[in-house]
Scaffold this active site. Sequence first.
Site, PDB file in Angstrom:
ATOM      1  CG  HIS A 165      37.124  40.412  35.425  1.00  0.00           C
ATOM      2  ND1 HIS A 165      37.866  41.000  36.401  1.00  0.00           N
ATOM      3  CD2 HIS A 165      36.074  41.235  35.215  1.00  0.00           C
ATOM      4  CE1 HIS A 165      37.287  42.131  36.773  1.00  0.00           C
ATOM      5  NE2 HIS A 165      36.198  42.300  36.071  1.00  0.00           N
ATOM      6  CE  LYS A 169      35.106  44.070  32.422  1.00  0.00           C
ATOM      7  NZ  LYS A 169      33.859  44.007  33.136  1.00  0.00           N
ATOM      8  CD  GLU A 203      34.964  49.310  40.583  1.00  0.00           C
ATOM      9  OE1 GLU A 203      34.253  48.322  40.751  1.00  0.00           O
ATOM     10  OE2 GLU A 203      36.116  49.413  41.017  1.00  0.00           O
ATOM     11  CG  ASP A 222      41.354  46.083  43.349  1.00  0.00           C
ATOM     12  OD1 ASP A 222      41.373  44.848  43.419  1.00  0.00           O
ATOM     13  OD2 ASP A 222      40.305  46.739  43.187  1.00  0.00           O
ATOM     14  CG  HIS A 227      41.311  44.984  35.790  1.00  0.00           C
ATOM     15  ND1 HIS A 227      41.482  43.655  35.535  1.00  0.00           N
ATOM     16  CD2 HIS A 227      40.650  45.050  36.968  1.00  0.00           C
ATOM     17  CE1 HIS A 227      40.939  42.949  36.525  1.00  0.00           C
ATOM     18  NE2 HIS A 227      40.436  43.788  37.401  1.00  0.00           N
TER      19      HIS A 227
END
Length: 480
Positions: A165, A169, A203, A222, A227
């Site tokens: 994802h 962006k 995060e 992860d 990413h």
Amino acid sequence: MKKDSCNIIIIFGATGDLTKRKLFPSLNAIFNSEKLPENFKIIGCGRKELEVDIFNQLHDEISKSSEYFKVDPSDNTDFLKLSAKINDLKSNHKAVNIIYYLSTPPRAYSPIIKNLIDNNLNKEDAGFRRIIIEKPFGNDLNSSNELNNLLSSGFNESQIFRIDHYLGKETVQNILVSRFTNYIFNALWSREHISYVEITAAESIGIKGRGEYYDKSGAIKDMFQNHLLELLCLVSMEEPKVKSAESIRNEKINVLKSIRKINCKEDVIRGQYLASETSYKKFKSYKENKGVDKNSKTETFFACKLFIDNKRWEEVPFFIRTGKRLPTKVTEIVVNFKKSINIFGDNNESNTLIFRLQPDEGMLVKFNLKKPGNKSEIINKNLEFHYKKLGDNIINNAYETLILDVFKGDTMLFSRSDFVEKAWKIVDPISEAIKSNKIKIYGYKAGTWGPKKCNDLFRNDNTWRYPCKNLVNDGEICEL
Ligand code: BG6
């Protein structure tokens, strides 16, 4: 008489968290922007009979045509029922276009793909068949190869959409455009002018009830395997020959192929967050989360230094860092230029270019100027751009962009099979080193910037930038 085409999304894992948090809201947004294809319909699939209405979150127009099917991923009879439904639609429409969205736990991917193929649900006889697969794509090189082999036994690469994802962006898509359309950046994009690059995906949240998944995965699988390696490729790749999905994807692969084997002993830092209490909040430790092994050695923080062995980047270090329960939520790429040697003063700072991917999306350049009224003093100032200045709601939801791309058949923003394969080749040696206890794991207090050891990666006077929520400020202490 047959109606024109009908467009269906079949979501496996329709009762799950991702569907609720991302897919349904994105489909509503696509509906509101009037971009949903004609005769659109959702078929939600889940392992159990439906007990609550999952479709009431959708816009009325979508929810009234949505249907639910109980589908056990391994049960062929459930797929026969699905197949009968599709045949029924085929008899009423000239074409039936179908997107299969695998939003289930990864263990269900293989049985679903196998059953789709066994029941000929992959065959593009009347309309397209495309398949979207969520990450993690495998758990290591072997399992990802197995999954790729299974997929390619029934689908062409152009039908397969491995979703990351981050690529959806807006700010991530801008990296290539800003790099290659600005002479002032493009001309300086190499080892002659850049001293090091930092990529941070911080995060402040913890693992949000995903203990069972996360404890088997950890920050490396992860975030880094997908990413962060995508971001690394975008900031470092050569200019693609043409603006096409394949050309861009080829250049990314060239970066991954050139990454020097990471020195796991010296250039990798792992951390796990510990309980802590700050003036505003009390945090429990990672190990206290449901689904997490009480003796877990899974990392919630990962940082590494790596090198890209090609002409452009020889010996330029790339520092990459990601973690949960850090002080703030920020994703950014910081390009640190070399210090200029000049006759006007040696107290000038080096230039920095920041791609702020989220939040306060924008770009910032730090530059020097003469302090007014003072002949010899130099001050460092910011040139900044914030997307929000372009207007409200400029930044699309990533899933919205990606789902629309699947309808268009545009694979540019999806990971090709060889990307996933090469990414695992980078990660597997780190996983091996962890298994054989060659990489330590440090505790860090929740709400801090990870293990202090992390600064040792630089081995010189440089340190990480400690970003704040707003693009302009930085520092170890900032407003949360
Ligand atoms: C997901 C990870 O892929 O990305 C999550 O599984 C993480 O652990 C999330 O929180 C971060 O995405 P974003 O868009 O919030 O930066």
